[in-house]
Write a protein that holds these residues in place. Sequence first.
Motif, PDB file in Angstrom:
ATOM      1  N   VAL A   1       0.851  -1.186   0.000  1.00 50.41           N
ATOM      2  CA  VAL A   1       0.000   0.000   0.000  1.00 50.41           C
ATOM      3  C   VAL A   1       0.892   1.243   0.000  1.00 50.41           C
ATOM      4  O   VAL A   1       1.764   1.389   0.863  1.00 50.41           O
ATOM      5  CB  VAL A   1      -0.941   0.037   1.227  1.00 50.41           C
ATOM      6  CG1 VAL A   1      -1.741   1.341   1.260  1.00 50.41           C
ATOM      7  CG2 VAL A   1      -1.877  -1.162   1.217  1.00 50.41           C
ATOM      8  N   ALA A   2       0.666   2.119  -0.982  1.00 51.11           N
ATOM      9  CA  ALA A   2       1.362   3.403  -1.060  1.00 51.11           C
ATOM     10  C   ALA A   2       0.337   4.502  -0.804  1.00 51.11           C
ATOM     11  O   ALA A   2      -0.756   4.480  -1.377  1.00 51.11           O
ATOM     12  CB  ALA A   2       2.006   3.586  -2.424  1.00 51.11           C
ATOM     13  N   VAL A   3       0.694   5.437   0.060  1.00 47.15           N
ATOM     14  CA  VAL A   3      -0.194   6.534   0.433  1.00 47.15           C
ATOM     15  C   VAL A   3       0.524   7.846   0.171  1.00 47.15           C
ATOM     16  O   VAL A   3       1.710   7.983   0.479  1.00 47.15           O
ATOM     17  CB  VAL A   3      -0.596   6.444   1.920  1.00 47.15           C
ATOM     18  CG1 VAL A   3      -1.489   7.617   2.316  1.00 47.15           C
ATOM     19  CG2 VAL A   3      -1.283   5.123   2.213  1.00 47.15           C
ATOM     20  N   GLU A   4      -0.213   8.818  -0.361  1.00 48.00           N
ATOM     21  CA  GLU A   4       0.333  10.149  -0.602  1.00 48.00           C
ATOM     22  C   GLU A   4      -0.565  11.195   0.042  1.00 48.00           C
ATOM     23  O   GLU A   4      -1.789  11.021   0.109  1.00 48.00           O
ATOM     24  CB  GLU A   4       0.447  10.413  -2.104  1.00 48.00           C
ATOM     25  CG  GLU A   4       1.421   9.474  -2.780  1.00 48.00           C
ATOM     26  CD  GLU A   4       1.461   9.626  -4.286  1.00 48.00           C
ATOM     27  OE1 GLU A   4       0.745  10.500  -4.829  1.00 48.00           O
ATOM     28  OE2 GLU A   4       2.188   8.849  -4.921  1.00 48.00           O
ATOM     29  N   THR A   5       0.074  12.260   0.508  1.00 45.72           N
ATOM     30  CA  THR A   5      -0.631  13.375   1.123  1.00 45.72           C
ATOM     31  C   THR A   5       0.193  14.639   0.916  1.00 45.72           C
ATOM     32  O   THR A   5       1.382  14.564   0.599  1.00 45.72           O
ATOM     33  CB  THR A   5      -0.858  13.140   2.634  1.00 45.72           C
ATOM     34  OG1 THR A   5      -1.665  14.189   3.178  1.00 45.72           O
ATOM     35  CG2 THR A   5       0.442  13.077   3.405  1.00 45.72           C
ATOM     36  N   THR A   6      -0.442  15.768   1.099  1.00 43.32           N
ATOM     37  CA  THR A   6       0.272  17.044   1.198  1.00 43.32           C
ATOM     38  C   THR A   6      -0.181  17.644   2.509  1.00 43.32           C
ATOM     39  O   THR A   6      -1.362  17.928   2.696  1.00 43.32           O
ATOM     40  CB  THR A   6      -0.056  17.979   0.018  1.00 43.32           C
ATOM     41  OG1 THR A   6       0.345  17.336  -1.189  1.00 43.32           O
ATOM     42  CG2 THR A   6       0.675  19.297   0.155  1.00 43.32           C
ATOM     43  N   GLY A   7       0.761  17.780   3.426  1.00 43.86           N
ATOM     44  CA  GLY A   7       0.389  18.275   4.738  1.00 43.86           C
ATOM     45  C   GLY A   7       1.568  18.446   5.651  1.00 43.86           C
ATOM     46  O   GLY A   7       2.714  18.521   5.211  1.00 43.86           O
ATOM     47  N   LYS A   8       1.284  18.456   6.943  1.00 39.45           N
ATOM     48  CA  LYS A   8       2.263  18.777   7.967  1.00 39.45           C
ATOM     49  C   LYS A   8       2.842  17.565   8.670  1.00 39.45           C
ATOM     50  O   LYS A   8       3.734  17.701   9.501  1.00 39.45           O
ATOM     51  CB  LYS A   8       1.632  19.712   8.992  1.00 39.45           C
ATOM     52  CG  LYS A   8       1.140  21.017   8.372  1.00 39.45           C
ATOM     53  CD  LYS A   8       0.446  21.890   9.379  1.00 39.45           C
ATOM     54  CE  LYS A   8      -0.131  23.131   8.749  1.00 39.45           C
ATOM     55  NZ  LYS A   8       0.806  23.928   8.003  1.00 39.45           N
ATOM     56  N   THR A   9       2.337  16.384   8.363  1.00 35.27           N
ATOM     57  CA  THR A   9       2.812  15.172   9.015  1.00 35.27           C
ATOM     58  C   THR A   9       2.762  14.006   8.035  1.00 35.27           C
ATOM     59  O   THR A   9       2.051  14.069   7.031  1.00 35.27           O
ATOM     60  CB  THR A   9       2.004  14.887  10.308  1.00 35.27           C
ATOM     61  OG1 THR A   9       2.613  13.833  11.029  1.00 35.27           O
ATOM     62  CG2 THR A   9       0.559  14.542  10.003  1.00 35.27           C
TER      63      THR A   9
END
Length: 166
Positions: free
Chosen positions: A106-114
């Motif tokens: 599982v690969a997860v992507e986000t744009t954020g602070k953590t």
Amino acid sequence: MSDDPGDASDLTHTTAEGNAQMVDVGAKPDSARRAVARGTIHLQESTVAAIADDGIEKGDVLATARIAAIRAVKHTWETIPLCHQIPITNVETEFTLADDRVTLTVAVETTGKTGCEMEALQGVTTGLDTVWDMTKAAEKDEDGQYPTTAIEDVRVLEKEKTAEES
């Protein structure tokens, strides 16, 4: 191991008094982040063959496990105490079948602070739990036990952070 917990002010998830707290990430800049996790469920060869042939009575094992993994990623903050709710921008799932095992990445992507490694791990464990649930009738022995079924080697393979351009 010492009974002395150390100085509570050195711990990121506790107050000076030793109470649990969520880390304040408010001052951190947003950055693109990605985490990849993987785990394996060991099954009988006949069970893996039935998964591949879409022969499990409960239905399409991998499609159900994929949805479960994605849902788990999106709800990680609800099940892991002190975990931040983050905006998930992408989830990729990949199942690999071998003679006696199914591996889920599982690969997860986000744009954020953590970061999003907890989300990737949650996706893997829930996806593999779903494979077990979907195949448990095929995996039980004559005593109703699971002598060879096992989820193992769950780990974060990669964690990336890229600073956002202004």
